[in-house]
Design a protein around this motif. Sequence first.
Motif, PDB file in Angstrom:
ATOM      1  N   LEU A  14       3.118  -0.243   8.804  1.00 27.88           N
ATOM      2  CA  LEU A  14       3.528  -1.649   8.825  1.00 27.88           C
ATOM      3  C   LEU A  14       4.536  -1.943   9.932  1.00 27.88           C
ATOM      4  O   LEU A  14       4.911  -3.100  10.137  1.00 27.88           O
ATOM      5  CB  LEU A  14       4.148  -2.039   7.478  1.00 27.88           C
TER       6      LEU A  14
ATOM      7  N   TRP B 271      13.263  -2.777   8.871  1.00 23.24           N
ATOM      8  CA  TRP B 271      13.402  -2.116   7.575  1.00 23.24           C
ATOM      9  C   TRP B 271      14.787  -1.473   7.525  1.00 23.24           C
ATOM     10  O   TRP B 271      15.099  -0.619   8.356  1.00 23.24           O
ATOM     11  CB  TRP B 271      12.322  -1.065   7.370  1.00 23.24           C
TER      12      TRP B 271
ATOM     13  N   MET C 177       4.593   5.390   3.856  1.00 22.27           N
ATOM     14  CA  MET C 177       3.906   4.139   3.521  1.00 22.27           C
ATOM     15  C   MET C 177       4.217   3.005   4.490  1.00 22.27           C
ATOM     16  O   MET C 177       3.356   2.163   4.769  1.00 22.27           O
ATOM     17  CB  MET C 177       4.286   3.710   2.103  1.00 22.27           C
ATOM     18  N   LEU C 178       5.449   2.963   4.994  1.00 23.42           N
ATOM     19  CA  LEU C 178       5.855   1.840   5.833  1.00 23.42           C
ATOM     20  C   LEU C 178       5.526   2.040   7.307  1.00 23.42           C
ATOM     21  O   LEU C 178       5.424   1.054   8.052  1.00 23.42           O
ATOM     22  CB  LEU C 178       7.353   1.581   5.674  1.00 23.42           C
TER      23      LEU C 178
ATOM     24  N   CYS D  52       3.823  -2.371  -0.411  1.00 23.13           N
ATOM     25  CA  CYS D  52       3.419  -2.269   0.992  1.00 23.13           C
ATOM     26  C   CYS D  52       2.092  -2.977   1.230  1.00 23.13           C
ATOM     27  O   CYS D  52       1.903  -3.638   2.259  1.00 23.13           O
ATOM     28  CB  CYS D  52       3.336  -0.804   1.406  1.00 23.13           C
ATOM     29  N   ARG D  53       1.184  -2.870   0.277  1.00 26.19           N
ATOM     30  CA  ARG D  53      -0.092  -3.563   0.407  1.00 26.19           C
ATOM     31  C   ARG D  53       0.118  -5.076   0.403  1.00 26.19           C
ATOM     32  O   ARG D  53      -0.500  -5.811   1.192  1.00 26.19           O
ATOM     33  CB  ARG D  53      -1.025  -3.171  -0.748  1.00 26.19           C
TER      34      ARG D  53
ATOM     35  N   LEU E 259       8.569   6.482   1.528  1.00 28.42           N
ATOM     36  CA  LEU E 259       8.648   5.163   2.159  1.00 28.42           C
ATOM     37  C   LEU E 259       8.326   5.237   3.647  1.00 28.42           C
ATOM     38  O   LEU E 259       7.670   4.344   4.195  1.00 28.42           O
ATOM     39  CB  LEU E 259      10.039   4.563   1.938  1.00 28.42           C
TER      40      LEU E 259
ATOM     41  N   HIS F  93       1.489  -6.167   3.738  1.00 26.04           N
ATOM     42  CA  HIS F  93       0.413  -6.163   4.735  1.00 26.04           C
ATOM     43  C   HIS F  93      -0.485  -7.393   4.586  1.00 26.04           C
ATOM     44  O   HIS F  93      -0.815  -8.069   5.556  1.00 26.04           O
ATOM     45  CB  HIS F  93      -0.426  -4.898   4.596  1.00 26.04           C
TER      46      HIS F  93
END
Length: 217
Positions: free
Chosen positions: A127, A85, A123-124, A72-73, A120, A76
Amino acid sequence: MSETKKIALVTGASRGLGAALALELSKTHHVMAVARTTGALEELDDKIQAIGGSATLAPMDITDKGAMAHLCRSIHDRWGGVDIWAHTAIYGPAMMPTPDLDDKGWKRAMDLNVEATRNLIFMLNPLLSDKSTAMFFHDDHAGEKYFAGYGATKAAQMALVGSWAAETTKLGPNVVITTPKPLATSMRTRFFPGEDRSVLARVEDEAPRLLKEAGLR
């Protein structure tokens, strides 16, 4: 690949519906394809390149929180976010009477179907913009005989996603739950050995149909 091209992340992209969605999405997006099987991802990449698309392969286990945080980083830092997604990664323990469901099969199903999905989403979410779409796939076997492991964990996954979908109705992202037709996949063959596969839907046909249903085609 143009750095301004839209980004589609497919988790569970190595085979079945995930691979078909990745291939279809590569016609309009750069695809970030995530799965554990490197060889299958490379085969997918060959198909994507053959139709003029592009992909970044990420051979990772989605239950590995550290690996997913790094992914994820990286997304980004390179692209800023994700436009689509599609989460197709799923685990189905062997079918068996409920009292026989062992710790190993149950834990793997919980880790992948429920905990990885929760992680997920966590974390997503940063984004995903208000115009992004997150796609999930309904497959209801809750309460069916011999489906205790898969049915219970898939139902829990859908409960998580359903709550997220209700919470994002006004501000986004667009969280969509679609229902594929019964598919001629290896997992279904394990669930229903001896079934006439000729009556089942092809993932190559379902992928564009489901994207259209989600408003992405």
